[in-house]
Structures are given as C-alpha cells and as structure tokens.
Motif scaffolding. Structure first.
Motif, mmCIF file in Angstrom:
data_model
loop_
_atom_site.group_PDB
_atom_site.id
_atom_site.type_symbol
_atom_site.label_atom_id
_atom_site.label_comp_id
_atom_site.label_asym_id
_atom_site.label_seq_id
_atom_site.Cartn_x
_atom_site.Cartn_y
_atom_site.Cartn_z
ATOM 1 N N ASP A 57 0.809 -1.218 0.000
ATOM 2 C CA ASP A 57 0.000 0.000 0.000
ATOM 3 C C ASP A 57 0.843 1.269 0.000
ATOM 4 O O ASP A 57 0.307 2.367 -0.043
ATOM 5 C CB ASP A 57 -0.986 0.011 1.178
ATOM 6 N N GLY A 58 2.169 1.120 0.065
ATOM 7 C CA GLY A 58 3.063 2.270 -0.005
ATOM 8 C C GLY A 58 3.269 3.011 1.299
ATOM 9 O O GLY A 58 4.013 3.978 1.349
ATOM 10 N N LYS A 59 2.648 2.552 2.381
ATOM 11 C CA LYS A 59 2.658 3.304 3.633
ATOM 12 C C LYS A 59 3.775 2.929 4.600
ATOM 13 O O LYS A 59 3.964 3.602 5.615
ATOM 14 C CB LYS A 59 1.314 3.132 4.349
ATOM 15 N N ARG A 60 4.514 1.868 4.303
ATOM 16 C CA ARG A 60 5.579 1.441 5.210
ATOM 17 C C ARG A 60 6.745 0.857 4.428
ATOM 18 O O ARG A 60 6.582 0.294 3.354
ATOM 19 C CB ARG A 60 5.083 0.383 6.193
ATOM 20 N N VAL A 61 7.910 0.995 5.045
ATOM 21 C CA VAL A 61 9.109 0.320 4.573
ATOM 22 C C VAL A 61 9.749 -0.296 5.806
ATOM 23 O O VAL A 61 9.830 0.342 6.860
ATOM 24 C CB VAL A 61 10.094 1.297 3.886
ATOM 25 N N ILE A 62 10.170 -1.541 5.682
ATOM 26 C CA ILE A 62 10.830 -2.223 6.794
ATOM 27 C C ILE A 62 12.282 -2.467 6.416
ATOM 28 O O ILE A 62 12.572 -2.999 5.343
ATOM 29 C CB ILE A 62 10.130 -3.559 7.124
ATOM 30 N N ASN A 63 13.169 -2.040 7.297
ATOM 31 C CA ASN A 63 14.590 -2.300 7.139
ATOM 32 C C ASN A 63 14.929 -3.402 8.139
ATOM 33 O O ASN A 63 14.905 -3.183 9.347
ATOM 34 C CB ASN A 63 15.366 -1.017 7.433
ATOM 35 N N TYR A 64 15.207 -4.602 7.634
ATOM 36 C CA TYR A 64 15.513 -5.771 8.457
ATOM 37 C C TYR A 64 17.005 -6.041 8.308
ATOM 38 O O TYR A 64 17.462 -6.431 7.232
ATOM 39 C CB TYR A 64 14.692 -6.966 7.982
ATOM 40 N N ALA A 65 17.768 -5.802 9.367
ATOM 41 C CA ALA A 65 19.221 -5.942 9.294
ATOM 42 C C ALA A 65 19.724 -6.945 10.325
ATOM 43 O O ALA A 65 19.171 -7.049 11.419
ATOM 44 C CB ALA A 65 19.883 -4.591 9.521
ATOM 45 N N GLN A 66 20.773 -7.641 9.961
ATOM 46 C CA GLN A 66 21.418 -8.565 10.890
ATOM 47 C C GLN A 66 22.861 -8.117 11.114
ATOM 48 O O GLN A 66 23.562 -7.733 10.170
ATOM 49 C CB GLN A 66 21.401 -9.997 10.346
ATOM 50 N N TRP A 67 23.273 -8.200 12.385
ATOM 51 C CA TRP A 67 24.610 -7.812 12.821
ATOM 52 C C TRP A 67 25.194 -8.916 13.673
ATOM 53 O O TRP A 67 24.460 -9.695 14.274
ATOM 54 C CB TRP A 67 24.524 -6.502 13.620
ATOM 55 N N ARG A 68 26.489 -8.961 13.767
ATOM 56 C CA ARG A 68 27.160 -9.989 14.565
ATOM 57 C C ARG A 68 26.836 -9.862 16.050
ATOM 58 O O ARG A 68 26.774 -10.857 16.756
ATOM 59 C CB ARG A 68 28.676 -9.930 14.374
ATOM 60 N N SER A 69 26.630 -8.625 16.529
ATOM 61 C CA SER A 69 26.381 -8.446 17.963
ATOM 62 C C SER A 69 25.625 -7.150 18.219
ATOM 63 O O SER A 69 25.651 -6.237 17.398
ATOM 64 C CB SER A 69 27.706 -8.405 18.733
ATOM 65 N N PRO A 70 24.976 -7.050 19.390
ATOM 66 C CA PRO A 70 24.345 -5.784 19.772
ATOM 67 C C PRO A 70 25.356 -4.638 19.849
ATOM 68 O O PRO A 70 25.023 -3.490 19.535
ATOM 69 C CB PRO A 70 23.746 -6.086 21.150
ATOM 70 N N ALA A 71 26.595 -4.931 20.225
ATOM 71 C CA ALA A 71 27.624 -3.886 20.288
ATOM 72 C C ALA A 71 27.897 -3.299 18.902
ATOM 73 O O ALA A 71 28.135 -2.089 18.770
ATOM 74 C CB ALA A 71 28.911 -4.450 20.891
#
Length: 108
Positions: A57-71
């Motif tokens: 619907d054009g109203k949202r974009v989700i950025n799903y990222a993975q990282w090695r650690s919270p730091a």
C-alpha cells in the motif's frame, strides 16, 4: 559472502526499523536506504545483511538488518556517517527502530 538466514539458535543481533511513510515518498525512501546500505552500513564492522521490504500500500518500509552483535549495532547508531543517513530517512518518514531476537520460526 553473507546472506540473511533467520534462525533461533544463532547469536546475531536483529535490527528492525519499521518506517511509516507517505506513499508518494516510498520509492525515495527505499533509494535512500539502499544508498546508505551500499555506501555506509555494509562497510561497518559486524555487518551481516540488510533487507528492505516495502508494503504494497506504499505506507511502510521495513529495514531488516542482521549484525554480529548488539555492540556492532550500538557502534553503528553512534557513527556520524550512519546518523546522516538516519536523518535523511527521518525527513522522509517516521522511523520505529528496535533491536530484536528471533524467538520462534514456523514452516509449512
């Protein structure tokens, strides 16, 4: 080369940013997210992957990222180059970032 694999037993930090956006600006927002990922985010220590997902619907974009650690995520959030892209994102939409863990996965 790394790619996104979603598992409950890994030690990755999952960063998800759900961005509310005016549908007229969704494509521009996606372009900024892609530019930021290619030029800045993917060059930072601990980077694994980014997936940019657009609502139909054009109203949202989700950025799903993975990282090695919270730091690694915390280091990114305090990085001036990353902050510049975050500001551009915030000018186009309303971000809702958060750090997550995968608790369950279900398959057909």
């Amino acid at each position: 080369m790394s790619e996104t694999t979603i598992r409950t037993d890994d030690q990755l930090a999952t960063f998800i940013n759900v961005i509310d956006v005016d549908p007229a600006k969704q494509e521009e927002l996606i372009a900024v997210l892609n530019e930021g990922t290619e030029k800045v985010i993917s060059q930072k220590p601990g980077f694994v992957s980014v997936n940019i997902i657009a609502s139909k619907d054009g109203k949202r974009v989700i950025n799903y990222a993975q990282w090695r650690s919270p730091a690694d995520v915390q280091a990114l959030l305090s990085d001036p180059e990353a902050q510049a892209f975050a500001k551009r994102v915030a000018e186009l939409g309303t971000p809702g970032p958060g750090l997550y863990s995968v608790n369950a996965i279900h398959h057909a």
